[in-house]
Design an enzyme around this catalytic site. Structure first.
Site, PDB file in Angstrom:
ATOM      1  N   ARG A 110      18.622  52.376  55.260  1.00 28.48           N
ATOM      2  CA  ARG A 110      18.748  52.663  56.040  1.00 28.48           C
ATOM      3  C   ARG A 110      20.196  53.812  56.873  1.00 28.48           C
ATOM      4  O   ARG A 110      19.914  54.301  57.329  1.00 28.48           O
ATOM      5  CB  ARG A 110      19.742  51.170  56.790  1.00 28.48           C
ATOM      6  CG  ARG A 110      18.149  50.226  57.176  1.00 28.48           C
ATOM      7  CD  ARG A 110      18.839  47.868  57.373  1.00 28.48           C
ATOM      8  NE  ARG A 110      19.353  48.309  58.655  1.00 28.48           N
ATOM      9  CZ  ARG A 110      20.750  47.642  58.794  1.00 28.48           C
ATOM     10  NH1 ARG A 110      20.574  46.529  57.888  1.00 28.48           N
ATOM     11  NH2 ARG A 110      21.085  47.972  59.969  1.00 28.48           N
ATOM     12  N   CYS A 132      29.149  49.606  59.477  1.00 25.88           N
ATOM     13  CA  CYS A 132      27.520  48.793  58.803  1.00 25.88           C
ATOM     14  C   CYS A 132      26.576  48.533  59.978  1.00 25.88           C
ATOM     15  O   CYS A 132      27.274  49.450  61.509  1.00 25.88           O
ATOM     16  CB  CYS A 132      27.425  47.101  58.586  1.00 25.88           C
ATOM     17  SG  CYS A 132      28.328  45.926  59.206  1.00 25.88           S
TER      18      CYS A 132
END
Length: 292
Positions: A183, A243
């Protein structure tokens, strides 16, 4: 500020502490990404550490924000925590039921600290290891007696979109992203709709699960220090963690705390906010990136 507690506690220690009827409050802080289709509160009702209460990050948050579980106001946090029977002299121990051993609980550990309550610990290894060690579980729940809790937000530990934007040029602090590498690089999909993967310019990737051993326990301090060193993170300088929505970012905050860092800040909006607001040039990706 409340007295400082040890950041990590073992299952056997907690089992003894809960027997003593002292000032320890255990909180199940489980939360899962919606696509996993797990209901943390329903699971808590069926099985939890005896005497635990449930801490819901979807309820103890800023409900006026379009972003997920952003930090609440001091008043909202104080009221929520007070209703869990927590006072300034309570030692709070948080855990979650994820297969990792820790997923969402470090976020709640950090929330208590950012609101001025230093007497908070994480159950090292989580419910996963509590159960493996043969310790008891319960489906009984007794509502705590509400009490008064005073919260004082340490605003220097919370970074905004503007703070991160300004830091791209000023480099006043290091930005560490705890999402999985795919990611971060922009190659694997994000779990949220309408959000492409990638990362903030200049950020460093340290996936949250890399701080945990195969058994689900946090690595010992020497292992954590080696990880930071290999990633090029200077523990003597300010650190901000991020995050997807500032949950697993707090693994980095706890790991740095274990290594003696005085206080890691959190980008509360995380990648969810950054991708939405940033210009395409500030979405660094080996994949699709951002297109207007």
């Amino acid at each position: 500020m409340a007295r400082q507690g040890k950041a990590l506690v073992a299952s056997k220690w907690l089992a003894e502490a809960t027997k003593s009827q002292g000032k320890t409050r255990v909180l199940d802080a489980s939360w899962y990404l919606p696509k996993l289709q797990r209901n943390a509160k329903s699971e808590f009702k069926k099985r939890h550490i005896p005497g635990a209460a449930f801490f819901d990050i979807e309820q103890c948050c800023d409900k006026s924000s379009p972003l997920d579980h952003m930090l609440p106001s001091e008043r909202v946090f104080a009221d929520y925590v007070g209703n869990l029977g927590i006072r300034k002299d309570t030692h709070v121990v948080v855990y979650d039921a994820s297969e990792f051993g820790a997923f969402s609980a470090p976020r709640v550990w950090w929330m208590f600290r950012v609101f001025g309550h230093g007497s908070v610990s994480l159950l090292n290894g989580g419910l996963r290891n509590w159960e493996l060690e043969g310790l008891p579980l319960s489906d009984r729940y007794t509502r705590p007696t509400p009490t008064e809790f005073k919260a004082s937000l340490n605003r220097s530990w919370v970074k905004t979109y503007k703070d991160i934007m300004d830091n791209i040029s000023s480099k006043r602090f290091q930005v560490v992203d705890a999402r999985p590498t795919g990611r971060f690089r922009g190659l694997d999909p994000e779990p949220r709709d309408n959000t492409e993967p990638g990362h903030i310019p200049g950020s460093i990737n340290m996936p949250f699960h890399s701080f945990l051993s195969p058994t689900g326990h946090f690595l010992p301090q020497e292992g954590l220090r080696a990880m930071f060193s290999r990633a090029g993170v200077d523990l003597s300088r300010p650190i901000c963690v991020s995050c997807g929505s500032a949950v697993t970012a707090c693994h980095v905050a706890l790991a740095a705390h274990e290594c003696g860092h005085p206080g890691v800040s959190v980008y509360d909006g995380g990648w969810s906010e950054w991708y939405t607001r940033a210009v395409p040039e500030d979405v660094i990706s080996e994949g699709r990136g951002k297109h207007l």
